[in-house]
Design a protein around this motif. Structure first.
Motif, PDB file in Angstrom:
ATOM      1  N   HIS A  27      42.804  37.395  42.576  1.00 33.16           N
ATOM      2  CA  HIS A  27      41.902  36.350  42.109  1.00 33.16           C
ATOM      3  C   HIS A  27      42.223  35.918  40.677  1.00 33.16           C
ATOM      4  O   HIS A  27      41.402  35.273  40.031  1.00 33.16           O
ATOM      5  N   SER A  28      43.374  36.310  40.187  1.00 30.31           N
ATOM      6  CA  SER A  28      43.723  35.954  38.814  1.00 30.31           C
ATOM      7  C   SER A  28      43.992  34.458  38.711  1.00 30.31           C
ATOM      8  O   SER A  28      44.424  33.808  39.664  1.00 30.31           O
ATOM      9  N   VAL A  29      43.715  33.901  37.547  1.00 36.66           N
ATOM     10  CA  VAL A  29      43.937  32.483  37.290  1.00 36.66           C
ATOM     11  C   VAL A  29      45.424  32.265  37.022  1.00 36.66           C
ATOM     12  O   VAL A  29      46.007  32.925  36.157  1.00 36.66           O
ATOM     13  N   ASP A 209      35.696  40.947  37.120  1.00 34.68           N
ATOM     14  CA  ASP A 209      36.742  40.573  36.170  1.00 34.68           C
ATOM     15  C   ASP A 209      36.149  39.619  35.136  1.00 34.68           C
ATOM     16  O   ASP A 209      36.038  38.401  35.378  1.00 34.68           O
ATOM     17  N   GLU A 210      35.757  40.135  33.990  1.00 32.10           N
ATOM     18  CA  GLU A 210      35.179  39.300  32.940  1.00 32.10           C
ATOM     19  C   GLU A 210      36.224  38.416  32.279  1.00 32.10           C
ATOM     20  O   GLU A 210      35.922  37.317  31.823  1.00 32.10           O
ATOM     21  N   TYR A 211      37.472  38.880  32.251  1.00 32.82           N
ATOM     22  CA  TYR A 211      38.537  38.080  31.650  1.00 32.82           C
ATOM     23  C   TYR A 211      38.753  36.796  32.464  1.00 32.82           C
ATOM     24  O   TYR A 211      38.882  35.696  31.910  1.00 32.82           O
ATOM     25  N   ARG A 212      38.780  36.929  33.794  1.00 35.05           N
ATOM     26  CA  ARG A 212      38.968  35.742  34.638  1.00 35.05           C
ATOM     27  C   ARG A 212      37.811  34.763  34.464  1.00 35.05           C
ATOM     28  O   ARG A 212      38.016  33.538  34.400  1.00 35.05           O
ATOM     29  N   GLU A 213      36.575  35.278  34.389  1.00 37.25           N
ATOM     30  CA  GLU A 213      35.416  34.412  34.200  1.00 37.25           C
ATOM     31  C   GLU A 213      35.502  33.668  32.873  1.00 37.25           C
ATOM     32  O   GLU A 213      35.167  32.468  32.792  1.00 37.25           O
TER      33      GLU A 213
END
Length: 362
Positions: A27-29, A209-213
């Motif tokens: 789900h990574s950007v 995943d807070e980084y992705r958000e």
């Protein structure tokens, strides 16, 4: 789910047709490369070096580069006819307890789906056998041009397979641990246990995943022409030189965080501040040490001598009591009387002997 590999599971003489599908997804950007001056896309084109033209995917094949740089073409048909049983088969070679598998070996995860109605019965048989034995299956299979190692286990009502690294692909942890003897005190371990108890457990489903958000928020803001959200300023952690103080502070902070979130206090972790010993920069004097040692030795000798004095006093008092007691006097008188009696008897005997000798001489 789209299958990425079709084959069969070889379970002794039992063959189970299966399809291999990915069990995980990313789900990574993802980002594209652009030309920063005009925003144009940067693309990689596949060009044939001999003809100097771009080729399509249908024109691209595989080849092995030899030591001299020459290319040896390898077709999919060549790979499918390899003289190994794992070319199109997941061959189970053993069944072992799950804790025998080192987590360092575990890689990609796949689901094994039964391929068609005839595979349902043997598929269910293998699944139930794995459940009842509480073991996992170790298998060998070929995927993407190489033979791999796998572990089959039950997940819900399905069979999952984890790709495993070969044992010689896992590096030994040499040079990783701190060098030299590091001693950890029991008090430090107690505080570390208290910190773990305070943090408690967590449901992994609650993690995200807070980084992705955060990246998605930045993209959405820039797409709508708004200013991206600014990062929160967090106080830089200071240098902590005292490990005990750091552990105590961590326990308090974790407890306060749990109380603030309304999770309720977990098991109370007792934190006791340890008394720190004052260390003097000067070395202790030798004379002081000798005095304290001699004083302690004198006290010990005095304590040891006390029972002897009391014993001597007790013996003296016993003598005095014996001398002044009437029982001892009576005993002395009786002894004198018996001595006098024995003397009288001896005198009488000597008189009788003299009389007898006179009669004989007459």
């Amino acid at each position: 789910m789209r299958s990425i590999w079709n084959g069969a599971i070889s379970f002794g003489l039992v063959t189970i047709p299966i399809k291999l599908v990915n069990a995980t997804e990313s789900h990574s950007v993802s980002f594209r490369q652009i030309h920063t001056e005009d925003g144009g896309r940067i693309r990689y084109r596949k060009v044939c070096e001999l003809e100097d033209r771009e080729v399509t995917q249908a024109e691209i094949g595989k080849a092995y580069e030899d030591a001299d740089g020459s290319m040896i073409p390898i077709t999919d048909e060549d790979l499918s006819q390899l003289p190994i049983p794992t070319a199109r088969t997941i061959e189970i070679v053993a069944f072992v307890p799950e804790d025998r598998i080192d987590p360092l070996q575990m890689g990609s995860a796949y689901y094994l789906a039964a391929s068609g109605a005839p595979a349902a019965k043997p598929y269910t048989l293998l699944r139930e056998a794995l459940k009842r034995s509480n073991r996992v299956a170790i298998a060998k299979f070929a995927l993407r041009g190489r033979e791999r190692l796998g572990m089959l286990r039950v997940v819900g009502d399905a069979i999952a397979m984890h790709g495993l690294l070969w044992p010689d692909e896992v590096r030994a942890p040499e040079g990783v641990a701190p060098e030299g003897g590091v001693t950890v005190r029991d008090q430090e371990l107690d505080l570390a246990d208290a910190l773990m108890d305070t943090l408690g457990e967590i449901d992994l489903d609650d993690l995200h995943d807070e980084y992705r958000e955060a990246v998605e928020e930045v993209v959405a803001a820039k797409a709508s022409g708004e200013k991206p959200p600014e990062a929160r300023e967090e106080a830089a952690p200071g240098k902590v030189l005292d490990l005990m103080a750091a552990l105590e502070s961590s326990v308090r902070a974790a407890r306060e965080s749990r109380d603030a979130e309304g999770a309720g206090p977990a098991e109370e972790a007792e934190v006791r501040s340890l008394s720190r010993r004052k260390t003097s920069s000067r070395a202790p004097k030798e004379t002081g040490g000798k005095k304290s040692t001699s004083t302690a030795a004198k006290k010990t000798a005095a304590k040891r001598a006390e029972p002897k004095k009391s014993t001597a006093k007790a013996a003296g008092s016993a003598k005095k009591t014996a001398a002044g007691s009437p029982a001892k006097g009576t005993a002395k008188k009786a002894t004198a009387r018996s001595t006098a009696r024995s003397g009288d008897k001896g005198a009488a005997k000597s008189t009788a002997k003299k009389t007898a000798s006179r009669r004989r001489s007459a």
